[in-house]
Design an enzyme around this catalytic site. Structure first.
Site, short mmCIF file in Angstrom:
data_model
loop_
_atom_site.label_atom_id
_atom_site.label_comp_id
_atom_site.label_asym_id
_atom_site.label_seq_id
_atom_site.Cartn_x
_atom_site.Cartn_y
_atom_site.Cartn_z
N GLY A 73 0.82 -1.20 0.00
CA GLY A 73 0.00 0.00 0.00
C GLY A 73 0.85 1.25 0.00
O GLY A 73 1.94 1.29 -0.59
N SER A 74 0.39 2.26 0.70
CA SER A 74 1.03 3.58 0.61
C SER A 74 2.39 3.67 1.28
O SER A 74 3.09 4.67 1.11
CB SER A 74 0.11 4.65 1.20
OG SER A 74 -1.04 4.81 0.37
N THR A 75 2.80 2.66 2.05
CA THR A 75 4.17 2.70 2.56
C THR A 75 5.17 2.66 1.41
O THR A 75 6.30 3.16 1.53
CB THR A 75 4.46 1.54 3.53
OG1 THR A 75 4.21 0.29 2.87
CG2 THR A 75 3.58 1.65 4.77
N PHE A 76 4.76 2.09 0.26
CA PHE A 76 5.65 2.04 -0.90
C PHE A 76 5.87 3.42 -1.50
O PHE A 76 6.82 3.61 -2.28
CB PHE A 76 5.08 1.09 -1.96
CG PHE A 76 6.04 0.81 -3.09
CD1 PHE A 76 7.05 -0.13 -2.95
CD2 PHE A 76 5.95 1.51 -4.29
CE1 PHE A 76 7.95 -0.37 -4.00
CE2 PHE A 76 6.84 1.27 -5.34
CZ PHE A 76 7.84 0.33 -5.18
N LYS A 77 5.04 4.39 -1.15
CA LYS A 77 5.24 5.75 -1.66
C LYS A 77 6.60 6.31 -1.24
O LYS A 77 7.11 7.24 -1.88
CB LYS A 77 4.11 6.66 -1.19
CG LYS A 77 2.77 6.33 -1.85
CD LYS A 77 1.61 7.10 -1.24
CE LYS A 77 0.29 6.70 -1.88
NZ LYS A 77 -0.89 7.31 -1.23
#
Length: 489
Positions: free
Chosen positions: A217-221
């Protein structure tokens, strides 16, 4: 000598030569495989007849062997079995070894090459062989805090020392009691094994490093932002597109923000603000602009795709390469940029991403064994921290760290705040199946200005919050508890 006698003599000689060859083959060529064959009961008796070394955390034995009056000689037992089971694994006369009981077996049973002098001393003195103790890097307070905070939810927590790579905590739930598999009554052990195997929660799997990897999810941002900063096209204050919805290239689908929200009334915002509120459309477009090749290269620098042993084997995390490895189309790139599509990670991998940011761009190799001591308390092995890679520059690390501080200060990660301590972090809420709630994520470190601990948390399928789950709501408070346990010591 008549002909019949000569023929009998030749046959007898041939049979004698065949017997000698067979004996030599069995005793020399096949010796190793026969000794290691799990069906060889003599091997089991010989191994269990040795005093196996202890596994130690914070000066306390969490796995040890004690003498017993049976054919095996020693009984393996585990204190706080469920808390440490993902680390120790089990040592079973029926099902063999797992986790550290397997990967550190050479130290624990005394057969490692580094322990040759101890074996020579035992040979000379006539003493029974004895294994060495394996002392772990685990911080007991951090391990307990992770266990307690995760509660009855399925998921995992990993904590690292970013300066060295030492694993400070590793919890996976649901867990199991390895004492049930260490017994010497085969029927009881088999019953326990069958129960664990049929448990839909897969308690034997260490979710922190193995099993089914997760969409981040958004941790990959953090990886997407790192790729953009590294290629020099943006900085933290650069205005980037942030529409209410993003038309995905080569697709009839659109990408929306969480809950259908608007990121910016103007349709643009700074990179720092996009990370702070975790704007999907902004990072989807940023990923398209950066390109899938740059994203894949940046992910690889952080450790995606690498074979890693801590010393347990870690399942490699994955950034998708597209059909037949020919790359991603625009829609796939946009979705991958926000940690969806086919991006798959372990919690350890996301902890490594934050660790590189916390450590000024230098990523240290994670490790779990601090030192090994012989029965005479001599140090046979001492960990030496090593660099895994330098995935980002010092300047990029500083920029990302400052942006992550904003996430916790007044963004999606406020539940990770610690009074009097500046915390940096990033939340994530990852879709995984249409019929299941999202996974909740948080990764970050503290103190932000002098990092002592990095944490990554994943909670499967919404945990206690179900479909209302978000990383900020569920995972951030767990990370806070673990970070507090370290920075307050």
């Amino acid at each position: 000598m008549n002909v019949p006698i000569r023929r009998v003599a030749i046959v007898m000689l041939a049979m004698f030569l065949v017997l000698m060859a067979a004996t030599t083959w069995i005793q020399y060529v096949q010796a190793s495989s026969l000794n290691n064959d799990p069906r060889n009961v003599r091997t089991l008796y010989r191994e269990y007849g040795n005093n196996r070394g202890s596994i130690v955390v914070g000066g306390e034995e969490i796995a040890l062997s004690t003498p017993v009056e049976d054919v095996f000689g020693y009984q393996r037992s585990y204190t706080n079995g469920e808390l440490y089971a993902p680390l120790t694994g089990y040592y079973s006369v029926v099902y063999g070894r797992s986790a550290l009981e397997r990967s550190a077996n050479g130290y624990l049973n005394g057969s490692s090459d580094s322990l040759w002098w101890s074996r020579v001393q035992n040979l000379i003195s006539g003493e029974d062989p004895q294994g060495s103790s394996v002392e772990l890097t685990i911080d007991p307070a951090a391990q307990q805090a992770a266990w307690d905070a995760l509660g009855n939810q399925r998921g995992a927590v990993v904590a690292l020392d970013p300066a060295t790579g030492a694993v400070l905590a590793m919890v996976s739930k649901p867990s199991y009691d390895p004492n049930l598999l260490a017994g010497h009554t085969s029927a009881d052990v088999t019953d326990a094994w069958n129960t664990l195997q049929s448990d839909e929660g897969d308690p034997l799997v260490n979710r922190a490093i193995a099993g089914n990897t997760y969409p981040p999810g958004s941790t990959f941002k953090l990886v997407t932002a790192a790729a953009a900063l590294e290629n020099g096209t943006v900085d933290a204050d650069t205005l980037i597109d942030a529409p209410d919805q993003l038309q995905l290239p080569q697709s009839s689908s659109v990408l929306r923000n969480f809950g259908g929200s608007t990121c910016s009334g103007s349709g643009t915002m700074t990179l720092a603000d996009a990370l702070r509120i975790s704007c999907n459309t902004a990072f989807g477009q940023l990923g398209i602009d950066v390109g899938d090749d740059a994203l894949a290269e940046q992910a690889e620098k952080f450790g995606f795709g690498s074979e890693l042993s801590i010393p347990m084997r870690v399942t490699p995390s994955r950034f998708p390469t597209g059909p037949e490895g020919k790359g991603l189309d625009g829609a796939q790139t946009a979705l991958s940029s926000i940690g969806q599509f086919e991006v798959a990670v372990t919690p350890l991998q996301m902890a490594m991403v934050s660790a590189a940011i916390a450590n000024d761009g230098e990523l240290m190799t994670p490790y779990l064994i601090q030192q090994v001591r012989t029965p005479d308390l001599d140090v046979a092995f001492e960990a030496s921290p090593s660099e895994f890679s330098t995935p980002i520059s010092s300047e990029t690390a500083t920029a990302l760290s400052e942006m992550m501080v904003g996430v916790v200060r007044d963004g999606t990660g406020t539940a990770a705040q610690i009074s009097g301590v500046q915390v940096a972090g990033k939340t994530g809420t990852a879709e995984n199946r249409e019929d299941a709630p999202p996974h909740a994520w948080f990764t970050g470190f503290a103190p932000a200005d002098d990092p002592q601990v990095v944490v990554a948390v994943v909670i499967e399928n919404g945990g206690d919050a179900g479909s209302e789950a978000t990383g900020g709501r569920l995972a951030a408070p767990i990370a806070r508890s673990v970070m507090e346990a370290v920075v307050s010591r």
